[in-house]
Design an enzyme around this catalytic site. Structure first.
Site, PDB file in Angstrom:
ATOM      1  N   ARG A 195      11.083   7.348  10.525  1.00 36.84           N
ATOM      2  CA  ARG A 195      11.006   8.726  10.991  1.00 36.84           C
ATOM      3  C   ARG A 195       9.945   8.945  12.068  1.00 36.84           C
ATOM      4  NH1 ARG A 195      13.477  10.680   6.596  1.00 36.84           N
ATOM      5  NH2 ARG A 195      12.627   8.789   5.706  1.00 36.84           N
ATOM      6  N   THR A 196       8.716   8.566  11.769  1.00 40.56           N
ATOM      7  CA  THR A 196       7.619   8.897  12.684  1.00 40.56           C
ATOM      8  C   THR A 196       7.792   8.196  14.025  1.00 40.56           C
ATOM      9  OG1 THR A 196       6.208   9.082  10.749  1.00 40.56           O
ATOM     10  CG2 THR A 196       5.117   9.025  12.859  1.00 40.56           C
ATOM     11  N   LYS A 227       0.571 -13.407  14.990  1.00 40.94           N
ATOM     12  CA  LYS A 227      -0.139 -14.665  15.241  1.00 40.94           C
ATOM     13  C   LYS A 227      -1.640 -14.494  15.050  1.00 40.94           C
ATOM     14  CE  LYS A 227       3.149 -15.861  18.895  1.00 40.94           C
ATOM     15  NZ  LYS A 227       3.250 -15.849  20.356  1.00 40.94           N
ATOM     16  N   HIS A 273      -2.546  11.811   8.505  1.00 41.54           N
ATOM     17  CA  HIS A 273      -1.303  11.750   9.262  1.00 41.54           C
ATOM     18  C   HIS A 273      -1.132  13.136   9.894  1.00 41.54           C
ATOM     19  CE1 HIS A 273       2.571  10.869  10.631  1.00 41.54           C
ATOM     20  NE2 HIS A 273       3.180  10.484   9.531  1.00 41.54           N
ATOM     21  N   ARG A 290      -0.070   3.583  14.184  1.00 40.35           N
ATOM     22  CA  ARG A 290       0.005   3.629  12.727  1.00 40.35           C
ATOM     23  C   ARG A 290      -0.533   2.302  12.207  1.00 40.35           C
ATOM     24  NH1 ARG A 290       4.742   5.364   8.760  1.00 40.35           N
ATOM     25  NH2 ARG A 290       3.855   7.337   9.407  1.00 40.35           N
TER      26      ARG A 290
END
Lengths: 321, 177
Positions: A54-55, A82, A134, A104
């Site tokens: 969604r975000t 890596k 958030h 995020r």
């Protein structure tokens, strides 16, 4: 406003400005205007160290509707797997000329680190950091509440919002408590004691261990996802018991006020915190939240990088010298 | 500061513009007025009410915010957006009259044409302004002008409209003190 890292950074006036801008944008897209040239030539990077549907899609849609170029960067399949550090990644993005970085990360404070270390000069937008914040989710929730119960006007004074469930692991709850209180709403947290963080009494909200006692007073009920991936301990005996005490069911919907709305930030665990029929009841605005998310994120992008940015001003000053 | 138009003169100018719009478009059918915020909106509403008075029929009136289409967005901090309200019947095939307070560089109108393009395809687009102060930077002209005021670039033309500023008048002030 240069970055959006925490709701705490916003004044009440700034928060309302974001909501008002989002209202204008959302009304425009209803008149059929889907695309604006405003951010043409700006580069927006989606830097996602944690899974999200969604975000990420919402930010991508918002940036594209404003004509920005979007680069999606997810941890899987990049050099991050890596072992590249956040700093090196940030310096790469800086070299590519990112005007905004939407980050995020599963560590609380990652967005702050990115913004405070001067690795990049673009705007940093926190799209969820660990169990901390958030902010754009809180803004879209406030937008949805205001649209449904306050006719898109002013603040949220006089409304009571219940936030139900896994408060302990929820960054959505933290940002919402900050924003809703800032906008004058009364917040009540509803959860078993094991899912409330230590020090919750300092949040300025009331707390209830019984959903049934308070549900009838709430103008909006925000169901939180039970975050199994963050649960290392046993927080409740069984899922069925949790669902019986704190799940939203048809019977509980019947106890709600006539005008009250049901929200969920998604993704839903149907049958756990919310039953399938309540997720689709006429009180549910869950799908509307997703649509509002795009308008709110467009507003945030417009306000952060739509006008002159620090970089623009520096180039401009350079020319005048 | 000197007053170049008072309330009565503004009212007369708008009344004349209303007649000119009707004359040019052979009546008020398929006519839409779109005011550009903030003062263009109040002026558009005044012209719409004048036209309704002359023709005895309601005329459609809306607002068009052009902020997102400006070419100087990146020179200043972000500006607030204003609502855009387009009449429900849309603008396709209609004669759209854009209404603004002052015509100066022409850049606002260029942005308005871009904004309009996103909404639909009008049959014609015309421009009505209360004041034309010259100094165009783009090939744009007004179809209906309340008053031409030759100015120097150091001067500032200000339109005050009662619904926004509490008084109807147009003033001119010089930046040089």
């Amino acid at each position: 406003m240069k970055n959006l890292l925490s709701i705490d950074d916003l004044t009440k006036a700034e928060a309302i400005e974001i909501l008002d801008t989002a209202v204008t944008l959302s009304n425009l897209s209803e008149t059929g205007v889907k695309k604006f040239p405003t951010l043409r030539g700006r580069t927006v990077v989606n830097l996602f160290f944690e899974d999200s549907t969604r975000t990420r899609i919402s930010f991508e849609a918002a940036a594209k509707r404003l004509s920005a170029d979007v680069i999606n960067f997810s941890a899987k399949g990049s050099s991050l797997s890596k072992g590249e550090s956040l700093k090196d990644t940030a310096m790469t993005l800086q070299a590519m000329g990112a005007d905004a970085v939407i980050i995020r990360h599963n560590s609380s404070g990652a967005a702050h680190r990115l913004a405070s270390q001067k690795w990049i000069d673009g705007a940093v937008i926190n799209a969820g950091d660990g169990t901390r914040e958030h902010p754009t989710q809180a803004l879209l929730d406030a937008f949805t509440i205001r649209r449904n119960l306050k006719n898109d006007q002013g603040d949220l004074k006089g409304l009571k919002v219940g936030i139900v469930g896994d408060i302990l692991h929820s960054r959505v709850a933290r940002s919402n408590v900050l924003l809703l209180s800032k906008l004058g709403a009364e917040v009540v947290l509803i959860a078993p004691p094991t899912l409330l963080p230590v020090g919750v009494d300092s949040w300025g909200t009331s707390v209830s261990y019984s959903f049934d006692e308070v549900i009838g007073d709430c103008d909006a009920v925000m169901m939180l996802r039970v975050q199994k991936e963050r649960m290392e301990d046993l927080f409740f005996p069984t899922e069925r018991e949790y669902s019986r005490a704190f799940g939203l069911t048809k019977d509980r919907i019947a106890m709600m006020k006539e005008s009250a709305i049901v929200m969920h930030p998604g993704p839903m665990n149907r049958g756990l915190e919310i039953s399938a029929d309540s997720a689709e009841s006429n009180k549910s605005v869950i799908v509307e939240q997703v649509a509002n998310g795009v308008s709110v994120r467009m507003a945030v992008l417009y306000l952060l990088i739509g006008g002159a940015t620090t970089r623009d001003l520096e180039t401009h000053l350079g020319e005048n010298k | 500061m000197s007053v170049v138009l008072n309330g009565a003169e503004i009212a007369r100018a708008l009344k004349r513009i209303s007649h000119e719009i009707l004359e040019r478009n052979h009546g008020s059918s398929d006519l839409i007025l779109l005011g550009i915020p903030t003062r263009g909106v109040a002026i558009a509403e005044q012209i719409a009410s004048d036209i309704s008075g002359i023709e005895n029929s309601e005329i459609e009136c809306g607002t068009l915010d052009i902020t997102m289409y400006r070419d100087d967005l990146r020179l200043k901090p972000p500006r607030n957006l204003f609502p855009t309200r387009i009449p429900a019947s849309g603008i396709d095939g209609k004669n759209v009259v854009l209404v603004d307070d002052v015509l100066y560089s022409g850049r606002t109108i260029r942005a308005a044409l871009d904004a309009l393009n996103e909404i639909g395809r009008p049959r014609t687009v015309q421009l009505a302004v209360l004041i034309d102060r010259g100094h165009r930077e783009l090939p744009i002209r007004a179809d209906y002008v309340g008053k031409n005021i030759p100015t120097s670039k150091n001067e500032n033309v200000k339109v005050h409209i009662s619904s926004v500023d509490g008084i109807d008048e147009v003033t001119i002030e010089s930046d040089l003190k």
